[in-house]
Write a protein that holds these residues in place. Structure first.
Motif, PDB file in Angstrom:
ATOM      1  N   CYS A 186     -91.340 -58.692   5.617  1.00 47.97           N
ATOM      2  CA  CYS A 186     -92.607 -58.778   5.561  1.00 47.97           C
ATOM      3  C   CYS A 186     -92.899 -60.311   6.040  1.00 47.97           C
ATOM      4  CB  CYS A 186     -93.577 -58.424   4.295  1.00 47.97           C
ATOM      5  SG  CYS A 186     -93.743 -56.666   4.146  1.00 47.97           S
ATOM      6  N   LYS A 187     -94.063 -60.473   6.861  1.00 44.60           N
ATOM      7  CA  LYS A 187     -94.521 -61.871   7.124  1.00 44.60           C
ATOM      8  C   LYS A 187     -95.706 -62.085   6.442  1.00 44.60           C
ATOM      9  CE  LYS A 187     -91.911 -62.266  11.321  1.00 44.60           C
ATOM     10  NZ  LYS A 187     -90.637 -62.024  10.637  1.00 44.60           N
ATOM     11  N   ILE A 204     -98.753 -64.629   5.348  1.00 47.17           N
ATOM     12  CA  ILE A 204     -99.657 -65.893   5.613  1.00 47.17           C
ATOM     13  C   ILE A 204    -100.413 -66.313   4.819  1.00 47.17           C
ATOM     14  CG2 ILE A 204    -100.932 -66.960   7.485  1.00 47.17           C
ATOM     15  CD1 ILE A 204     -99.388 -65.145   9.233  1.00 47.17           C
ATOM     16  N   ASN A 238     -95.331 -68.033   4.862  1.00 44.31           N
ATOM     17  CA  ASN A 238     -95.699 -69.187   5.872  1.00 44.31           C
ATOM     18  C   ASN A 238     -94.184 -69.747   6.321  1.00 44.31           C
ATOM     19  OD1 ASN A 238     -98.264 -68.950   5.045  1.00 44.31           O
ATOM     20  ND2 ASN A 238     -98.452 -70.718   3.996  1.00 44.31           N
ATOM     21  N   ASP A 239     -93.393 -68.821   6.929  1.00 41.39           N
ATOM     22  CA  ASP A 239     -92.339 -69.047   7.414  1.00 41.39           C
ATOM     23  C   ASP A 239     -91.226 -69.600   6.671  1.00 41.39           C
ATOM     24  OD1 ASP A 239     -93.108 -68.004   9.985  1.00 41.39           O
ATOM     25  OD2 ASP A 239     -94.013 -70.090  10.320  1.00 41.39           O
ATOM     26  N   LYS A 240     -91.285 -69.403   5.143  1.00 47.10           N
ATOM     27  CA  LYS A 240     -90.341 -69.787   4.043  1.00 47.10           C
ATOM     28  C   LYS A 240     -89.872 -68.388   3.680  1.00 47.10           C
ATOM     29  CE  LYS A 240     -89.119 -72.569   0.492  1.00 47.10           C
ATOM     30  NZ  LYS A 240     -89.427 -73.368  -0.663  1.00 47.10           N
ATOM     31  N   ALA A 241     -88.502 -68.352   3.549  1.00 48.17           N
ATOM     32  CA  ALA A 241     -87.780 -67.484   3.075  1.00 48.17           C
ATOM     33  C   ALA A 241     -87.750 -66.820   1.509  1.00 48.17           C
ATOM     34  CB  ALA A 241     -86.368 -66.700   3.564  1.00 48.17           C
ATOM     35  N   GLN A 270     -85.681 -59.527   1.603  1.00 47.77           N
ATOM     36  CA  GLN A 270     -86.451 -61.031   1.812  1.00 47.77           C
ATOM     37  C   GLN A 270     -87.693 -60.808   2.645  1.00 47.77           C
ATOM     38  OE1 GLN A 270     -84.325 -63.336   5.080  1.00 47.77           O
ATOM     39  NE2 GLN A 270     -83.854 -64.645   3.245  1.00 47.77           N
ATOM     40  N   PHE A 315     -91.174 -63.473   3.972  1.00 48.07           N
ATOM     41  CA  PHE A 315     -91.384 -64.813   4.448  1.00 48.07           C
ATOM     42  C   PHE A 315     -92.819 -65.072   4.193  1.00 48.07           C
ATOM     43  CE2 PHE A 315     -87.878 -62.954   6.890  1.00 48.07           C
ATOM     44  CZ  PHE A 315     -87.036 -64.087   7.003  1.00 48.07           C
ATOM     45  N   ASP A 325     -98.169 -59.390   7.420  1.00 49.48           N
ATOM     46  CA  ASP A 325     -97.798 -58.670   8.700  1.00 49.48           C
ATOM     47  C   ASP A 325     -99.198 -58.808   9.633  1.00 49.48           C
ATOM     48  OD1 ASP A 325     -95.063 -58.493   8.286  1.00 49.48           O
ATOM     49  OD2 ASP A 325     -95.526 -56.436   7.655  1.00 49.48           O
TER      50      ASP A 325
END
Length: 66
Positions: A55-56, A58, A6-9, A2, A4, A37
């Motif tokens: 991983c995040k 953006i 913009n904060d959506k999985a 999984q 993310f 990240d």
């Protein structure tokens, strides 16, 4: 795994690149900057950037104003 965006999985397989996850989820990439990240990834490196579980990502859209 999984990641993310913009904060959506989003689900993807291990070894997925940034370009692949963007394309598979039909995310438009015109006039955007992307960080993984909290590290900005230059556009030429998107296809070489292999994502890890959790991983995040953006995505920041550039707009013109005055």
């Amino acid at each position: 795994m999984q990641v993310f965006i913009n904060d959506k999985a989003f689900e993807c397989v291990h070894g997925t690149t940034l370009t692949e996850v963007l394309e598979s989820n039909a995310i438009l990439t015109d006039n955007v900057a992307i960080a993984v990240d909290f590290n900005v990834i230059p556009r030429p490196d998107w296809g070489k950037t292999v994502l890890q579980d959790g991983c995040k990502i953006i995505i920041i859209k550039a707009i013109q104003g005055g």
